[in-house]
Every structure is written in structure tokens, then in C-alpha cells.
Enzyme design. Structure first.
Site, PDB file in Angstrom:
ATOM      1  NE  ARG A 110       1.424   1.825   0.425  1.00 38.43           N
ATOM      2  CZ  ARG A 110       0.767   0.787  -0.227  1.00 38.43           C
ATOM      3  NH1 ARG A 110       1.479  -0.272  -0.804  1.00 38.43           N
ATOM      4  NH2 ARG A 110      -0.455   0.371  -0.085  1.00 38.43           N
ATOM      5  CB  THR A 385       2.112  -8.733  -1.931  1.00 39.68           C
ATOM      6  OG1 THR A 385       1.049  -7.788  -2.608  1.00 39.68           O
ATOM      7  CG2 THR A 385       3.159  -8.034  -1.308  1.00 39.68           C
ATOM      8  CG  ASN A 405      -2.954  -3.591  -4.297  1.00 35.67           C
ATOM      9  OD1 ASN A 405      -3.024  -4.315  -3.449  1.00 35.67           O
ATOM     10  ND2 ASN A 405      -4.110  -2.636  -4.554  1.00 35.67           N
ATOM     11  CD  GLU A 423       0.265  -1.070  -4.217  1.00 36.14           C
ATOM     12  OE1 GLU A 423      -0.173  -1.694  -3.136  1.00 36.14           O
ATOM     13  OE2 GLU A 423       1.089  -1.330  -4.868  1.00 36.14           O
ATOM     14  CG  ASP A 426      -3.397  -1.000  -0.780  1.00 34.30           C
ATOM     15  OD1 ASP A 426      -4.177  -1.887  -1.077  1.00 34.30           O
ATOM     16  OD2 ASP A 426      -2.094  -1.264  -1.083  1.00 34.30           O
ATOM     17  CB  SER A 455       1.082  -0.542   2.949  1.00 37.06           C
ATOM     18  OG  SER A 455       1.434  -1.733   2.655  1.00 37.06           O
ATOM     19  CB  SER A 456      -1.555  -4.845   4.993  1.00 32.53           C
ATOM     20  OG  SER A 456      -2.686  -4.373   5.392  1.00 32.53           O
ATOM     21  N   GLY A 476      -0.468 -10.806   1.033  1.00 38.86           N
ATOM     22  CA  GLY A 476      -1.558 -11.368   1.554  1.00 38.86           C
ATOM     23  C   GLY A 476      -2.795 -10.099   1.905  1.00 38.86           C
ATOM     24  N   GLY A 477      -2.147  -8.989   1.309  1.00 39.29           N
ATOM     25  CA  GLY A 477      -3.117  -7.744   2.022  1.00 39.29           C
ATOM     26  C   GLY A 477      -3.341  -7.775   3.389  1.00 39.29           C
TER      27      GLY A 477
END
Ligand code: DON
Length: 579
Positions: A110, A385, A405, A423, A426, A455-456, A476-477
Site C-alpha cells: 500500500r 479499485t 483509490n 490514497e 483514506d 484500508s477496506s 468499493g471502498g
């Protein structure tokens, strides 16, 4: 929106099927470890991704004797060309990998906050977060990790020569590829944004300024040259030298804070895999800065003992209980999680059995629990994403979720032809204030130089009797988490077949805002009425998630590669070939 799934007959049945079909029960428990849990048997291989050329690239690598990591690297680079809204060189992601001998790894590549990043860098003069600053332009970008991450994954676990893995992507960039109607629409919708960035305008707007149409060829010369440099120099191409120099110069000119040292010093991290024992299966999940492990463990534990299978997946009681459980898990996620480097507690405390037992006891069926505070629902802009899944003939399995993102990230393109992520959004630009996904996050996710934002993204591997049974994930966040959860429940609690488990209607509840969002036209009328009567605020959304999954079909003894019918991906299954 046509789902394509090509299947080839597999030559072997790999397990005594009766043994696998028995119902399982038992408590949800978990452990963090590098995991060694016995060998997996392979049947052919499979790839599922959001874009057909990328899936074909990965399958080609498997056919040539590459393993799952080799194929995943090829898919990742191909997506950077053919799915520029989310596939990337300028972003980051998570890879879960289980070796054929049953050792599992979580590679975190990431983005990190640049050295010059500051906790208040997106606050205006009045201390109010400036959403545009953390989402648009160079200042929104974190230090990218994708190229270095994929390179190191290959160094550790790959088998074919590195340069071979880049060939499909180079070809697609230099020769171009025919865009789909969906891609044309995606590019056309960004016309204004692209026109404000000289590189993006040059590459992503047709030279005569007209709109893109289905079948047009998208050629990306600069990106092709960058991929050639990566093929030749590996991660060094993204650590030092002309590409980094030009990217940093563009960043400075655009008001960004990326430095050459940030690129030189970026390191992916191999983190613990969190194993969740659930329903007779083992779930391998991603630990912080992913919120996947904590979220799935908490929710599955909260729902334990509920008669969901009896009610069915369309029933209001099922939907409400899941929504209550996910809202509670989001409260913990948002409040306590972030980069583990910033924790002053053990995140495993969030999985304490007594703590979760209390939550289970307080779960109230047919009831809506409002959150402690309320907020207006924000516009949710991004749906881009991407997740891809690979299994190889020897039972190796890879799940990768990767992102810029937002759609096309910060919507700025480096001189060398790749988009930069946004990003940084986030992070909690200001703890307590919502980001673009409406997530109100806490101090553990505050901006700090060198940290990763929470992060999700939640790649998942499912094991049944020690062998990989499913590989999946989604964009999808925050809806990534609820999407992954629902695919799990659909397959392993409601007993849906692989395609139906992915196709089934989805919904999402994340605490704040306290709304249960559902896919328009796909919520059962009676369920809608009951949820409304119980006081649950509801809202419609066009669609949730894009799951590219591989499941083992026990009856057929074959892999099923499923690309989500909500979008236009491709799943391919290869015949048996032992390497
Ligand atoms: O890491 C995260 O949670 C987000 N950056 C993911 C963004 C995303 O999934 C965008 N929409 N699909």
C-alpha cells in the site's frame, strides 16, 4: 454486463466429496501466524479479473508454466494498461498468497504518506478539511507501492523470468487494445478532469477531442516505455532514475510533496495473515492496515448462532441482523484501526471472545439501532479499485486487491504515462470528519509521514479441509468489507452456487451514515417494508462491488472462475497441467 465464464474439464477429482459436503459448525476463533497447514491439491488453474485482456495475460502465464504469483504479476501489469481507472503503477495494494505447500503470506504494498506529509496538510485556514486537496491533484498522492510490491512478490515466490511477466502489458500499451463500451464511458466521464492535466489530456483524450466509442484503440506509448524500463530494471525503475525524477518534478510543479527519497525508500511489508476458524472452514484474511481481518472476524462472530440459513438471504431479518453486525464492526474499525505502526494497543483485543460474546448478546433482531451521532450521507464518488484472483495447477492461490483509490486516482498522470493515486484521502484528514466514503475515522488513522492509511481492501482465501476452496475480493471502498462478507455467507451459509453467490443482491451498512444502502430494484418488497417499519433508513445505489472470484466446485471437482456480472470482467479456467 454479460458474465463470461469459460470452463474446461478437469481430469481429477481431488477430494472424497462426501467428506467435504458434511455440515460444519463451531465457534469463530482466530489466530495470527505465518500459516503452514498442509498441502493443497491442484486441478488446472484459473484466473478472474475485471478486464478480459488482463485475464488472458494471466492465463497465458499459467499455460507457460508460471505459478499463481507469476500470473498475478502479469495480470497486475496488464490491468495498469487496460483498466487505468484502477489498475495501476502509481497506486498500491494487498496480496494474499498461499503456497502449494500451504504457507500463507500477506504482502502489503500500500502507498505510504510522503516524508513531507503532515497531520494538518489538508486543513484549510479555519482548520476544516479541504476534500478537494486530499482527492484531486498531486498533493493527494501517497508514495506508490505497486511496482515494488509486484517485483518483490516475484522475487520471493515467482518462477518464470521477470521480463516474461511484463510482455503482455508492454504489448497492450504499445500496440493498444480495443476499449469496451464501459471503458469508453468511463473515459468520457473524465473528459473535463483529464483536460486539466497535460499528460492525461494527451493520452486519455482522443487527438481530435471527440468522445471515445466502443472499439476504439487506446495506445499508451509512454506507459509502454515505462513498462519496458520496469521489465529491464525491476523495482529500481521506480526507486531511482529518470522515471522517478520526472515524476517528482511533475509533483513539485503540481504542488505535491513526493520526493526522490520517498521513492528510493519505499518498502512493502510482509504482514501476518489472520486465520479465522468459521463454519468448518478456515478464512485467511488481511491484517492492519487492512480492516478485512478484524471486520470479518467480528461480524462472523457476532452472527454466530443466528438462524440465517433458515431465513434465507433475501429475508428482512437476515438483512437487518447483518446490518446491525456490520455497523458495530465499522464503529471499531473506524475508531481503532490504522497503520499498526501507530497502535498503542494490540489490535487482537478487538477480537477478544468475551468482548464479541457481549456484542452477540446485545444483537437485537427486527430492530434498528441508531448510531450515537448522525451525519449527512456524503456523495460517494469512486467505485474504482480492482480485485483479481488466481490459482495454479499445484494449488498455489493469490488474491490481489489494488487501487488508485478514486477513479483514475488523483486524476494526474506522470510524464511516464501512469496515473497517481489519491490514497491520502483514506487517512482521517481530521479525526472525526468524514472522508469521500463517509468514513469518520479516528486518531489511529491520522496522517503521519511514512504511515499507511487504513484500508477496506480485503482479499480473502477460504480453506476447506486444508485445501483452497475460494479466492476472492472486491473494490468499493467500505462496501468491499460488506461485499466480501456477503459472498462468504451466500456461498457457505445460504449454500448458493459460485455464480449465484457473486450475483446475489448486495446491501451495505457502515454505522455512519446510518443508512442501509441496497442495489436498486434488488431488495425484496416485503423486506423493504419490514426494514422500513423497524426504522432502518434505506437508500438505493446502482450497484455494489465487483467480485472476481475462484471457487472450487465440489460436485464437479473443478474450479469455477466467476467475474461479477455487475461489470465486464472475465474468468478463465485452464485444464489440468502439473508443473
Ligand atoms: O483502501 C481502501 O479502502 C480504498 N482506497 C479503496 C477504494 C475503493 O475501493 C474505491 N472504489 N471502488
Amino acid at each position: 454486463m454479460k458474465q463470461r465464464m469459460l470452463l474446461a474439464a478437469a481430469a481429477v477429482l481431488w477430494l472424497p466429496l462426501a467428506a467435504c459436503m458434511q455440515p460444519h459448525s463451531g465457534a469463530v476463533t482466530g489466530s495470527v501466524q505465518p500459516i503452514a497447514d498442509g498441502s493443497a491439491t491442484g486441478i488446472g488453474g484459473a484466473v478472474a479479473s475485471s478486464e478480459a485482456n488482463a485475464t488472458v495475460a494471466g492465463s497465458g502465464i499459467l499455460e507457460r508454466g508460471g505459478n499463481a504469483v507469476d500470473a498475478a504479476v502479469a495480470v497486475g501489469f496488464a490491468l495498469a494498461v487496460t483498466y487505468p481507472a484502477a489498475g495501476n503503477l502509481g497506486g498500491g495494494g494487498f496480496m494474499l498468497y498461499r503456497t502449494p505447500s500451504g504457507i500463507s503470506f500477506f504482502l502489503d504494498f500500500r502507498e505510504i504518506a510522503p516524508t513531507a506529509a503532515r497531520a494538518d496538510m489538508y486543513l484549510d485556514a479555519n482548520g476544516i478539511p479541504d476534500a478537494a486537496a486530499s482527492t484531486r491533484g498531486w498533493r493527494a498522492a501517497g508514495v506508490p507501492g505497486s511496482v515494488i510490491g509486484l517485483y518483490q512478490a516475484h522475487q520471493k515466490w515467482g518462477r518464470l523470468p521477470w521480463t516474461d511477466l511484463l510482455k503482455p502489458a508492454i504489448h497492450l500499451a504499445e500496440q493498444g487494445f480495443h476499449i469496451t463500451a464501459r471503458q469508453a464511458d468511463s473515459l468520457n466521464r473524465q473528459h473535463l478532469a483529464f483536460s486539466q492535466d497535460p499528460m492525461a489530456a494527451r493520452v486519455m483524450i482522443p487527438s481530435d477531442q471527440r468522445s471515445w466509442s466502443e472499439g476504439d484503440r487506446l495506445v499508451q506509448v509512454e506507459l509502454g516505455a515505462t513498462l519496458r524500463a520496469i521489465a529491464e530494471s525491476g523495482e529500481d525503475a521506480m526507486r531511482k532514475g529518470p522515471i522517478v525524477e520526472r515524476t517528482v518534478a511533475a509533483s513539485i510543479a503540481g504542488g505535491g510533496v513526493l520526493s526522490a527519497a520517498d521513492f528510493a525508500n519505499y518498502e512493502p511489508v510482509v504482514r501476518p495473515v489472520h486465520r479465522i476458524e468459521w463454519n468448518g472452514l478456515a478464512l485467511l484474511t488481511a491484517t492492519p492496515p487492512s480492516s478485512g481481518a478484524v471486520f470479518l472476524h467480528q461480524v462472523l462472530s457476532t452472527l454466530e448462532g443466528q438462524p440465517l440459513a433458515e431465513w434465507g438471504f433475501r429475508d428482512a431479518r437476515t438483512i437487518q441482523l447483518i446490518g446491525e453486525a456490520t455497523a458495530a464492526a465499522f464503529r471499531d474499525r473506524n475508531r481503532y484501526l490504522g497503520d499498526p505502526a501507530g497502535f498503542d494497543f494490540q489490535w487482537e483485543l478487538l477480537l477478544d471472545p468475551a468482548y464479541l460474546a457481549e456484542r452477540r448478546r446485545s444483537l437485537r433482531p427486527e430492530h434498528y439501532t441508531p448510531p450515537a451521532a448522525d451525519l449527512p450521507a456524503p456523495p460517494i464518488e469512486s467505485t474504482e479499485t480492482t480485485h483479481f484472483s488466481v490459482v495454479d495447477a499445484n494449488g498455489g492461490a493469490v488474491a490481489v486487491t489494488t487501487t488508485l483509490n478514486g477513479s483514475y486516482g488523483a486524476k494526474v498522470m506522470a510524464p511516464d504515462g501512469f496515473f497517481l493515486n489519491n490514497e491520502m484521502d483514506d487517512f482521517a484528514a481530521q479525526p472525526g470528519v468524514a472522508n469521500q466514503f463517509g468514513l469518520v475515522q479516528g486518531r489511529y488513522n491520522a496522517i503521519a509521514a511514512g504511515r499507511r492509511p487504513l484500508s477496506s481492501m480485503s482479499p480473502v482465501l477460504v480453506l476447506r479441509d486444508g485445501a483452497v476452496d475460494a479466492v476472492f475480493g472486491s473494490p468499493g471502498g467500505p462496501t468491499i468489507l460488506t461485499t466480501v462478507l456477503q459472498v462468504l455467507l451466500n456461498r457457505y451459509v445460504f449454500g448458493l452456487d459460485p455464480q449465484a453467490a457473486v450475483r446475489a443482491p448486495r446491501f451495505h451498512r457502515q454505522d455512519l451514515p446510518p443508512v442501509l444502502r441496497f442495489e436498486a430494484g434488488r431488495l425484496d418488497r416485503h423486506a423493504n417494508q419490514a426494514l422500513d417499519e423497524w426504522g432502518q433508513p434505506l437508500s438505493r445505489t446502482p450497484s455494489i462491488g465487483d467480485v472476481n472470484a475462484i471457487f472450487r466446485d465440489l460436485e464437479a471437482g473443478e474450479w469455477r472462475a466467476v467475474a461479477d456480472p455487475r461489470r465486464s470482467g472475465l474468468g478463465l479456467v485452464l485444464p489440468l497441467r502439473k508443473n
